[in-house]
Design an enzyme around this catalytic site. Sequence first.
Site, PDB file in Angstrom:
ATOM      1  N   HIS A 298     -51.726  15.032 -28.869  1.00  0.00           N
ATOM      2  CA  HIS A 298     -50.277  15.218 -28.683  1.00  0.00           C
ATOM      3  C   HIS A 298     -49.610  16.191 -29.661  1.00  0.00           C
ATOM      4  O   HIS A 298     -48.908  17.116 -29.275  1.00  0.00           O
ATOM      5  CB  HIS A 298     -49.549  13.878 -28.864  1.00  0.00           C
TER       6      HIS A 298
HETATM    7  C1  BDR Z   1     -47.623   9.911 -30.783  1.00  0.00           C
HETATM    8  O1  BDR Z   1     -47.853   8.654 -31.405  1.00  0.00           O
HETATM    9  C2  BDR Z   1     -48.986   8.733 -32.253  1.00  0.00           C
HETATM   10  O2  BDR Z   1     -50.007   7.938 -31.740  1.00  0.00           O
HETATM   11  C3  BDR Z   1     -49.418  10.164 -32.297  1.00  0.00           C
HETATM   12  O3  BDR Z   1     -49.625  10.583 -33.627  1.00  0.00           O
HETATM   13  C4  BDR Z   1     -48.331  10.952 -31.620  1.00  0.00           C
HETATM   14  O4  BDR Z   1     -47.422  11.491 -32.545  1.00  0.00           O
HETATM   15  C5  BDR Z   1     -48.075   9.843 -29.335  1.00  0.00           C
HETATM   16  O5  BDR Z   1     -47.349   8.879 -28.656  1.00  0.00           O
END
Ligand code: BDR
Length: 397
Positions: A298
């Site tokens: 992400h």
């Molecule tokens: C987000 O939440 C965390 O798990 C990751 O670092 C990312 O920023 C994705 O939903």
Amino acid sequence: MARSDGKPIWLDCDPGHDDAIALLFALFAPQNCTGGSNFAAALDLLGVSVVAGNAPVAATYANAARLLTLYGAALPKHSRDFESDGVHLFCGSEVPLNKLPRSDPDIHGEDGLGGVTGLPSLGSEQVQKRVWASYDVPQQRHLLPRSSPGELLVFWHALLTHRIKKGLPKMTIVATGPLTNVALLMRGFPDLVEQGIEEVVIMGGAPPGTRGNRGPLAEFNILVDPEAADIVFNFDVPVVMAGLNVTHQAIFGRSHLERLQAHQCGDQALCDTLASVVTFFADTYKSEFGFTSGPPVHDVLAVAYVVAPELFNCPTTGAPPKRYQVQVETAAHSLAMGSTVIDFYAKTCQRPEEEWWGRGGRNAIVLEHLDVEKLWDMFFACLERCAQRRKQLGVSS
Ligand code: BDR
Ligand code: CA
């Protein structure tokens, strides 16, 4: 060394496996993403701050210090060094503005970087130097400074004042964790944000039509601190949102992992550590969400947008991402808490004018498309440049 002439950015994050890779991008993205090691830096990373999110803030702070050391980021010369290429590091808020803290051990392990091997230890001399480099308090018996957003806010005030007075380019904030620190900056120093911040690019949110990952409709970063997200979306500064609709396209697949494990950049230790990051993340994404072809990385999207916004244009028309009104559900007992509600047809938008980015307006650019192969080209170019840096420092394998 003097600062690079790349775009000035600040990374606020909660490392976290994908934050770890976002930090690699922030340090080493080249101006030409397929250009290998000979190209100048696209970004000038002024500093990093951490927030409670994937793990408690003490853990995310330790992780950021260990990652910056692994990557060979330059150290600031002193706590108010704005001139050299040193990357400042601050520990931000340990709690959301108005909700109880929550972290995500099922995805990132208890300490935020579960399963990751080869990082320098928190107690090592190099990491300890970095932990304290931007703090005026004398180094004490503790391995970490006390968690508090105060030092960060005071520093941001000094940095933004300095840049505005000197007529330096505005700074972009890239936020890849809950938005607590950024909201505190906006509430604390709104004038400085208006004058000194170019835009805020966030990884967060799930547009209508996309499933939430930590609430029925909510993405984790927004869910952890919806009040902070509400402040950030409604401040009169451009916001760019990389939500789950687009980050789920950024799958680091088996072929990419095999390429990483082939150590083409010549730095085996670096490649092995990054492979451990991706492997743990792939495993938790498989067990938790059923992703079988690899994990969605992400947070890199938020940094990549600053480097190369054209990666997010519509592949058929070439049109850039569109701008909409986005509102956050903050109600604590709502099933929709933390959802990002997007007014795609501008039905509730009271202030549609181009120059207004605040409440009631089209307050955010929402990313929808991604040229994923170019993104991974950029990743391997970053890796190459990081390996070169570590070689110069004499720390590579
Ligand atoms: C987000 O939440 C965390 O798990 C990751 O670092 C990312 O920023 C994705 O939903
Ligand atoms: Ca994150």
